[in-house]
Design an enzyme around this catalytic site. Structure first.
Site, PDB file in Angstrom:
ATOM      1  N   ASP A   1      -0.410  -0.512  -4.903  1.00  0.00           N
ATOM      2  CA  ASP A   1      -1.550   0.141  -5.544  1.00  0.00           C
ATOM      3  C   ASP A   1      -1.171   1.468  -6.180  1.00  0.00           C
ATOM      4  OD1 ASP A   1      -1.164   1.348  -3.072  1.00  0.00           O
ATOM      5  OD2 ASP A   1      -3.183   0.940  -2.323  1.00  0.00           O
ATOM      6  N   ASN A   2      -0.293   2.248  -5.542  1.00  0.00           N
ATOM      7  CA  ASN A   2       0.155   3.535  -6.072  1.00  0.00           C
ATOM      8  C   ASN A   2       1.486   3.879  -5.444  1.00  0.00           C
ATOM      9  OD1 ASN A   2      -2.399   4.196  -4.018  1.00  0.00           O
ATOM     10  ND2 ASN A   2      -0.519   5.298  -3.502  1.00  0.00           N
TER      11      ASN A   2
ATOM     12  N   ASP B   1       0.849  -1.199   0.000  1.00  0.00           N
ATOM     13  CA  ASP B   1       0.000   0.000   0.000  1.00  0.00           C
ATOM     14  C   ASP B   1       0.884   1.249   0.000  1.00  0.00           C
ATOM     15  OD1 ASP B   1      -1.979   1.981   0.571  1.00  0.00           O
ATOM     16  OD2 ASP B   1      -3.196   0.440   1.531  1.00  0.00           O
ATOM     17  N   ASP B   2       0.808   2.040  -1.059  1.00  0.00           N
ATOM     18  CA  ASP B   2       1.555   3.306  -1.157  1.00  0.00           C
ATOM     19  C   ASP B   2       3.055   3.108  -1.286  1.00  0.00           C
ATOM     20  OD1 ASP B   2      -0.902   4.512  -0.798  1.00  0.00           O
ATOM     21  OD2 ASP B   2      -0.365   5.614   1.012  1.00  0.00           O
TER      22      ASP B   2
ATOM     23  N   CYS C   1      -5.638   4.854  -3.448  1.00  0.00           N
ATOM     24  CA  CYS C   1      -5.817   3.434  -3.151  1.00  0.00           C
ATOM     25  C   CYS C   1      -6.985   2.764  -3.857  1.00  0.00           C
ATOM     26  CB  CYS C   1      -5.954   3.247  -1.645  1.00  0.00           C
ATOM     27  SG  CYS C   1      -4.622   3.981  -0.669  1.00  0.00           S
TER      28      CYS C   1
END
Length: 594
Positions: free
Chosen positions: A331-332, A47-48, A83
């Site tokens: 995700d990013n 995540d991130d 997200c």
């Protein structure tokens, strides 16, 4: 714990692809001695996690097990740097303007929007189950998937699931999980990533126990290195985003590490456009905190690193490591200090959209770096092709080649672009200058080839950006800034004028901003129906100058909206784009009169 008599032969990539082609074999039981084993997949989704701030360099076990034994796709991009919309794209193969899940919360996004759009019965895990796969998932699925709506309805398509739930998803020491059809359970005092690790190891045991009947697709989605968000914190309804929390055993690591001091880190002169252009330079206390924030991200990733090691060791003990594909992504991306920004995402700059993608498995080259352009829209078709499941005609992405020979072929043939888009607010994280910026809506295109590296964007304020990243990798010098009075005299891309290049980029982004299916994959063919233009380099031929100079319809927004509202998006290709000057002159298709 591990059955000693379970030894599965390694599956070759060619056998897997033969199975994909031979769809008539789809009904042969997996347990048949004459049937090729369908591949298993383990997917780790962080995540991130950034690709540009060197986070992977601090993950020695990912390097050992995945990078050194797999292929690292260095030019992999998300299509939206936040997200939930990014995850929906990943699981559907569709861009956010086609999912219409464009935010982390209702009314424009989150799990309720995902369900309302009809995807809960029609997305990747459902397709896998329909094709005879067991599917397992633990960790974060989507935002606004909560302790109140977790069963309204349950997420579809999973043989076994154990989801993190809001408002405790990002609370590293107080996560709430919900397993299968059970009630939510709090894990107060336990480190979230370690809980995810225990759960994914258990699901792996379940998957292997049924492997004679069905192959498996197993996903582990820890929240690291996302900010820590206390479930009950925040002011005025806004959660408090503070630095990530690491497991206690990792608290002492990286004491002297700092955010990489790249050219665009806290620059002396303002950069970017829109609200970014007005940011003040960060003072020393701010920089010190952001270095601490960066160290906490690296520390939080250590438990993820160990999770990867635990999965690889268990796959090896089961005898299926060499016949299993392991995919690692996020995700990013994330920025910390670039363009003077506080920690966060939501922008179209390289730090926010470039994300890790590493693949290990049968036929995948070891210790190999691929430079082809790929995106999250490509992951669902890649997985389906890999598993021998027919592709869907409405995919906006295209399967990623995984063998060295196919990657080398793709370097000559594959698209060079990624469409990027965002709607709504920009939110800073950390303790300095907490802000929520409105009008962070934009459309952009990222192009990368051996000849050029470009980023072009149009904000909902109708400000434009163009960066030649070959000479300006930090995106500091906007060639279309109103203050850049010399840009028209500058040259860009093989000595060509800025205006000439910008006209082509605006036209192809005009197609991409509302594209569907093949139009997203092959936008130049919409502009050049004769089929003689496939890249920007092709479009820059001087014989097309008159066509592009004649454009009257260009990208613009009618107003800034927080979601995908067509009335705000300005001219659309499907209506204005297929009329003169884009398509016809005097009733004749333009490619016939040039």
């Amino acid at each position: 714990m591990y059955p000693t008599n379970l030894v599965l032969g390694a599956i070759s990539l060619s056998a897997a692809l033969d199975f994909a082609v031979a769809q008539g074999q789809a009904q042969i039981p997996v347990s048949s001695h004459n049937a090729p084993r369908r591949p298993n997949v383990v997917f780790i989704l962080t995540d991130d996690q950034d690709a540009r701030l060197e986070s992977l360099q601090y993950m020695p076990l990912v390097k050992k097990h995945l990078i050194e034994h797999g292929t690292h796709f260095r030019k992999h991009y998300c299509t939206t740097a936040i997200c939930c919309p990014s995850r929906v794209t990943l699981w559907t193969g569709k861009t956010p303007h086609n999912t219409n899940v464009t935010d982390v919360n209702p009314p424009y996004g989150g799990y309720p929007k995902f369900v309302a759009q009809g995807f809960n019965d029609n997305y990747f895990p459902v397709w896998l189950q329909q094709s005879g796969y067991n599917t397992y998932y633990t960790g974060k699925l989507f935002n606004s998937h909560t302790v109140e709506n977790y069963n309204s309805p349950h997420p579809g398509g999973f043989t076994g699931s154990d989801f993190l739930l809001d408002p405790y998803t990002y609370d590293y020491l107080n996560g709430t999980f919900q397993r299968n059809d059970e009630e939510p359970r709090s894990y107060e005092g336990e480190y979230s990533t370690d809980v995810v690790a225990d759960k994914v190891y258990g699901f792996l045991d379940d998957a292997v126990a049924d492997l004679e009947n069905k192959p498996f697709f197993l996903t582990a989605a820890p929240v690291g290195p996302h900010s820590n968000v206390l479930g009950s914190s925040g002011t005025a309804g806004r959660p408090g985003f503070t630095e990530p929390i690491s497991a206690k055993r990792h608290q002492h690591l990286f004491e002297d590490v700092k955010v990489p001091r790249t050219e665009n880190f806290n620059p002396d002169s303002p950069s970017g456009a829109n609200w970014v252009l007005g940011l003040p330079q960060q003072n020393q206390s701010n920089l010190d905190y952001n270095d601490h924030y960066y160290r906490q991200r690296l520390r939080a990733l250590q438990a993820v690193d160990e999770l990867v090691d635990g999965l690889v060791s268990r796959l090896e003990e089961y005898g299926i490591l060499d016949s299993t594909y392991i995919v690692y992504s996020s995700d990013n991306g994330f920025h910390i200090g670039q363009h003077r920004m506080q920690p966060g995402k939501t922008c179209g700059y390289e730090e926010d959209i470039n994300v890790p993608l590493i693949v290990r498995g049968p036929g995948v080259a070891s210790n190999y770096t691929a430079e082809i352009v790929t995106s999250h829209t490509d992951l669902a078709p890649t997985f389906l092709e890999l598993l021998g499941i027919p592709l869907r005609a409405d995919f906006d992405g295209k399967s990623i080649p995984l063998t060295k020979s196919k990657i080398e072929t793709a370097e000559q043939e594959r698209r060079e672009h990624v469409g990027v888009e965002y709607w709504g607010l920009a939110i800073s994280e950390g303790i300095h200058q907490p802000l929520t910026r409105q009008h962070n809506t934009y459309k952009a295109i990222r192009l990368s080839s051996k000849e050029y590296s470009l980023y072009y964007s149009v904000w909902c304020t109708n400000e434009h950006e163009l960066y030649d990243m070959t000479v300006d990798p930090g995106q500091l010098h906007n060639l279309l800034a109103p203050s850049n009075t010399t840009s028209n005299n500058n040259t860009l891309v093989a000595g060509l004028p800025v205006a000439k290049v910008a006209s082509r980029l605006d036209a192809v982004l005009f197609v991409l901003k509302s594209c569907r299916g093949v139009t997203c994959r092959e936008p130049w063919e919409q502009l050049h129906p004769a089929g003689d233009v496939h890249t920007l380099a092709d479009a820059l031929d001087k014989k097309f100058d008159e066509f592009y100079e004649a454009q009257e319809t260009r990208i613009r927004y009618d107003f800034c909206a927080d979601g995908y509202i067509v009335d705000a998006e300005g001219p659309m290709w499907e209506t204005q784009g297929l009329t003169a000057p884009y398509y016809e002159r005097d009733g004749i298709s333009w490619d016939e009169w040039i």
